[in-house]
Structures are given as structure tokens and as C-alpha cells.
Design a protein around this motif. Structure first.
Motif, PDB file in Angstrom:
ATOM      1  N   MET A  19      60.458 127.914   9.476  1.00 53.95           N
ATOM      2  CA  MET A  19      59.940 127.022  10.522  1.00 53.95           C
ATOM      3  C   MET A  19      60.184 127.616  11.909  1.00 53.95           C
ATOM      4  SD  MET A  19      58.384 124.554   9.101  1.00 53.95           S
ATOM      5  CE  MET A  19      58.134 123.541  10.538  1.00 53.95           C
ATOM      6  N   SER A  20      61.314 128.235  12.091  1.00 57.68           N
ATOM      7  CA  SER A  20      61.659 128.840  13.369  1.00 57.68           C
ATOM      8  C   SER A  20      60.707 129.981  13.722  1.00 57.68           C
ATOM      9  CB  SER A  20      63.095 129.343  13.324  1.00 57.68           C
ATOM     10  OG  SER A  20      63.447 129.976  14.514  1.00 57.68           O
ATOM     11  N   LEU A  21      60.165 130.634  12.725  1.00 59.20           N
ATOM     12  CA  LEU A  21      59.278 131.774  12.955  1.00 59.20           C
ATOM     13  C   LEU A  21      57.814 131.381  13.087  1.00 59.20           C
ATOM     14  CD1 LEU A  21      60.917 134.328  10.486  1.00 59.20           C
ATOM     15  CD2 LEU A  21      61.065 134.310  12.990  1.00 59.20           C
ATOM     16  N   THR A  22      57.503 130.094  12.990  1.00 59.06           N
ATOM     17  CA  THR A  22      56.095 129.692  13.086  1.00 59.06           C
ATOM     18  C   THR A  22      55.528 129.891  14.486  1.00 59.06           C
ATOM     19  OG1 THR A  22      56.701 127.384  13.476  1.00 59.06           O
ATOM     20  CG2 THR A  22      56.208 128.021  11.201  1.00 59.06           C
ATOM     21  N   GLY A  23      56.376 129.810  15.494  1.00 59.87           N
ATOM     22  CA  GLY A  23      55.892 129.963  16.865  1.00 59.87           C
ATOM     23  C   GLY A  23      55.794 131.402  17.320  1.00 59.87           C
ATOM     24  N   GLU A  24      56.792 132.182  16.968  1.00 56.80           N
ATOM     25  CA  GLU A  24      56.827 133.574  17.430  1.00 56.80           C
ATOM     26  C   GLU A  24      57.830 134.363  16.583  1.00 56.80           C
ATOM     27  OE1 GLU A  24      58.265 133.642  21.441  1.00 56.80           O
ATOM     28  OE2 GLU A  24      60.086 132.569  20.937  1.00 56.80           O
ATOM     29  N   ARG A  25      57.721 135.667  16.661  1.00 55.63           N
ATOM     30  CA  ARG A  25      58.696 136.507  15.982  1.00 55.63           C
ATOM     31  C   ARG A  25      60.023 136.402  16.714  1.00 55.63           C
ATOM     32  NH1 ARG A  25      57.956 142.774  17.391  1.00 55.63           N
ATOM     33  NH2 ARG A  25      58.242 142.580  19.615  1.00 55.63           N
ATOM     34  N   LYS A  26      61.111 136.612  15.984  1.00 52.61           N
ATOM     35  CA  LYS A  26      62.434 136.487  16.605  1.00 52.61           C
ATOM     36  C   LYS A  26      63.347 137.588  16.103  1.00 52.61           C
ATOM     37  CE  LYS A  26      62.333 131.631  17.514  1.00 52.61           C
ATOM     38  NZ  LYS A  26      62.831 130.320  17.255  1.00 52.61           N
ATOM     39  N   LYS A  27      64.309 137.943  16.955  1.00 49.03           N
ATOM     40  CA  LYS A  27      65.340 138.890  16.560  1.00 49.03           C
ATOM     41  C   LYS A  27      66.259 138.202  15.556  1.00 49.03           C
ATOM     42  CE  LYS A  27      65.522 140.893  21.167  1.00 49.03           C
ATOM     43  NZ  LYS A  27      66.379 141.122  22.343  1.00 49.03           N
ATOM     44  N   VAL A  28      66.856 139.002  14.691  1.00 54.62           N
ATOM     45  CA  VAL A  28      67.785 138.467  13.704  1.00 54.62           C
ATOM     46  C   VAL A  28      68.938 137.746  14.403  1.00 54.62           C
ATOM     47  CG1 VAL A  28      69.346 139.036  11.800  1.00 54.62           C
ATOM     48  CG2 VAL A  28      67.150 140.210  11.994  1.00 54.62           C
ATOM     49  N   ASN A  29      69.427 138.311  15.501  1.00 51.28           N
ATOM     50  CA  ASN A  29      70.516 137.658  16.244  1.00 51.28           C
ATOM     51  C   ASN A  29      70.105 136.296  16.789  1.00 51.28           C
ATOM     52  OD1 ASN A  29      72.424 139.648  15.830  1.00 51.28           O
ATOM     53  ND2 ASN A  29      71.885 140.759  17.683  1.00 51.28           N
ATOM     54  N   ALA A  30      68.873 136.171  17.249  1.00 53.03           N
ATOM     55  CA  ALA A  30      68.386 134.887  17.764  1.00 53.03           C
ATOM     56  C   ALA A  30      68.307 133.864  16.634  1.00 53.03           C
ATOM     57  CB  ALA A  30      67.029 135.063  18.423  1.00 53.03           C
ATOM     58  N   LEU A  31      67.905 134.297  15.461  1.00 51.01           N
ATOM     59  CA  LEU A  31      67.888 133.394  14.305  1.00 51.01           C
ATOM     60  C   LEU A  31      69.306 132.959  13.950  1.00 51.01           C
ATOM     61  CD1 LEU A  31      65.274 135.110  11.955  1.00 51.01           C
ATOM     62  CD2 LEU A  31      65.024 132.915  13.143  1.00 51.01           C
ATOM     63  N   ALA A  32      70.213 133.905  13.940  1.00 51.88           N
ATOM     64  CA  ALA A  32      71.598 133.614  13.567  1.00 51.88           C
ATOM     65  C   ALA A  32      72.231 132.606  14.515  1.00 51.88           C
ATOM     66  CB  ALA A  32      72.419 134.902  13.518  1.00 51.88           C
ATOM     67  N   ALA A  33      71.839 132.657  15.784  1.00 47.01           N
ATOM     68  CA  ALA A  33      72.415 131.744  16.773  1.00 47.01           C
ATOM     69  C   ALA A  33      72.024 130.292  16.517  1.00 47.01           C
ATOM     70  CB  ALA A  33      71.975 132.156  18.173  1.00 47.01           C
ATOM     71  N   GLN A  34      70.982 130.065  15.732  1.00 42.74           N
ATOM     72  CA  GLN A  34      70.504 128.708  15.459  1.00 42.74           C
ATOM     73  C   GLN A  34      71.286 128.015  14.342  1.00 42.74           C
ATOM     74  OE1 GLN A  34      66.392 129.241  14.456  1.00 42.74           O
ATOM     75  NE2 GLN A  34      65.778 129.641  16.557  1.00 42.74           N
ATOM     76  N   PHE A  35      72.131 128.748  13.655  1.00 41.72           N
ATOM     77  CA  PHE A  35      72.805 128.212  12.470  1.00 41.72           C
ATOM     78  C   PHE A  35      74.316 128.250  12.623  1.00 41.72           C
ATOM     79  CE2 PHE A  35      68.696 129.797  11.132  1.00 41.72           C
ATOM     80  CZ  PHE A  35      68.202 128.708  10.423  1.00 41.72           C
ATOM     81  N   ASP A  36      74.952 127.323  11.965  1.00 42.57           N
ATOM     82  CA  ASP A  36      76.410 127.260  11.956  1.00 42.57           C
ATOM     83  C   ASP A  36      76.929 128.061  10.762  1.00 42.57           C
ATOM     84  OD1 ASP A  36      78.975 126.555  12.686  1.00 42.57           O
ATOM     85  OD2 ASP A  36      78.936 124.689  11.535  1.00 42.57           O
ATOM     86  N   MET A  37      76.638 129.366  10.808  1.00 45.12           N
ATOM     87  CA  MET A  37      77.098 130.291   9.773  1.00 45.12           C
ATOM     88  C   MET A  37      77.162 131.676  10.383  1.00 45.12           C
ATOM     89  SD  MET A  37      73.713 130.665   7.296  1.00 45.12           S
ATOM     90  CE  MET A  37      73.548 128.938   6.946  1.00 45.12           C
ATOM     91  N   THR A  38      77.741 132.587   9.662  1.00 43.37           N
ATOM     92  CA  THR A  38      77.890 133.939  10.195  1.00 43.37           C
ATOM     93  C   THR A  38      76.541 134.644  10.290  1.00 43.37           C
ATOM     94  OG1 THR A  38      78.215 134.958   8.040  1.00 43.37           O
ATOM     95  CG2 THR A  38      80.197 134.114   9.172  1.00 43.37           C
ATOM     96  N   ARG A  39      76.496 135.644  11.153  1.00 39.85           N
ATOM     97  CA  ARG A  39      75.282 136.449  11.262  1.00 39.85           C
ATOM     98  C   ARG A  39      74.992 137.122   9.930  1.00 39.85           C
ATOM     99  NH1 ARG A  39      72.947 141.065  11.533  1.00 39.85           N
ATOM    100  NH2 ARG A  39      71.452 141.681  13.114  1.00 39.85           N
ATOM    101  N   GLN A  40      76.049 137.541   9.234  1.00 36.28           N
ATOM    102  CA  GLN A  40      75.880 138.192   7.935  1.00 36.28           C
ATOM    103  C   GLN A  40      75.217 137.250   6.931  1.00 36.28           C
ATOM    104  OE1 GLN A  40      79.495 139.527   6.099  1.00 36.28           O
ATOM    105  NE2 GLN A  40      78.439 140.681   4.524  1.00 36.28           N
TER     106      GLN A  40
END
Length: 108
Positions: A19-40
Motif C-alpha cells: 500500500m505504501s508503494l502505490t503512490g511512489e517508489r520508496k527507499k528501503v530505509n523510508a519503508l523501514a521508518a514506517q514500521f515498529d520493527m528493525t530495518r533488517q
């Protein structure tokens, strides 16, 4: 192990990533910042989605961008179509019944 689109959407975190990618492409780090979990952990979900073919990864310099591959999700839409038709018919019958009941109430 063969991965498919249904496995991609089976997990709520992966659905949120899509759902986050429906608007535009995103960096992996930007995706990780949206979640309460590790980047890994997010990276593992991203890898899973890539293996399922629903996202692609574009490397630009040191950055990795995730892009939605929406055409792959059409497989789910095709699978859901008979159910959509079924529910549309049921809702149409409900609409007709409600119209009929409202007509009876107006006559009273």
C-alpha cells in the motif's frame, strides 16, 4: 521454494508495504521508518515481496528503491472477480428489497 502473489499479501506488514508503494517508489530505509520493527526485518519482507514478483528493486548509487509491480497483483483481482460478481448480485437484491419495503411504508 516457489513464492507467489498470494503469499505476498498473506502478511499484514507486506500488505502495508505494498500500500505504501502505490503512490511512489520508496527507499528501503523510508519503508523501514514506517514500521515498529528493525530495518533488517523490513528488508526481509521486501526481499520476500521481490521474490513474489510484486515489487522490483532499482539500484541508484548506494540507494535501493522499491517499486510496485501492480500487474502481478492482477492475478488476485482475477481470482476475486467471481466473488465480486456474487456480492454485487446479492447487494442488488438487497437494494431491490429495501426499495420495495420503502414503497410499502410510503403507501401507509
Amino acid at each position: 521454494m516457489r513464492r507467489d502473489v498470494y503469499q505476498a499479501i498473506a502478511d499484514p506488514t507486506r500488505r502495508q508495504i505494498l500500500m505504501s508503494l502505490t503512490g511512489e517508489r520508496k527507499k528501503v530505509n523510508a519503508l523501514a521508518a514506517q514500521f515498529d520493527m528493525t530495518r533488517q526485518a523490513v528488508s526481509l519482507h521486501v526481499k520476500f515481496l521481490q521474490e513474489c514478483g510484486v515489487i522490483s528493486i532499482e539500484q541508484e548509487g548506494r540507494e535501493r528503491y522499491c517499486c510496485l509491480e501492480a500487474q502481478k497483483l492482477s492475478e488476485v483481482a482475477d481470482w476475486l472477480e467471481p466473488f465480486r460478481t456474487l456480492w454485487n448480485k446479492r447487494l442488488d437484491r438487497l437494494d431491490n428489497l429495501l426499495d420495495e419495503l420503502q414503497g410499502k411504508n410510503k403507501k401507509r
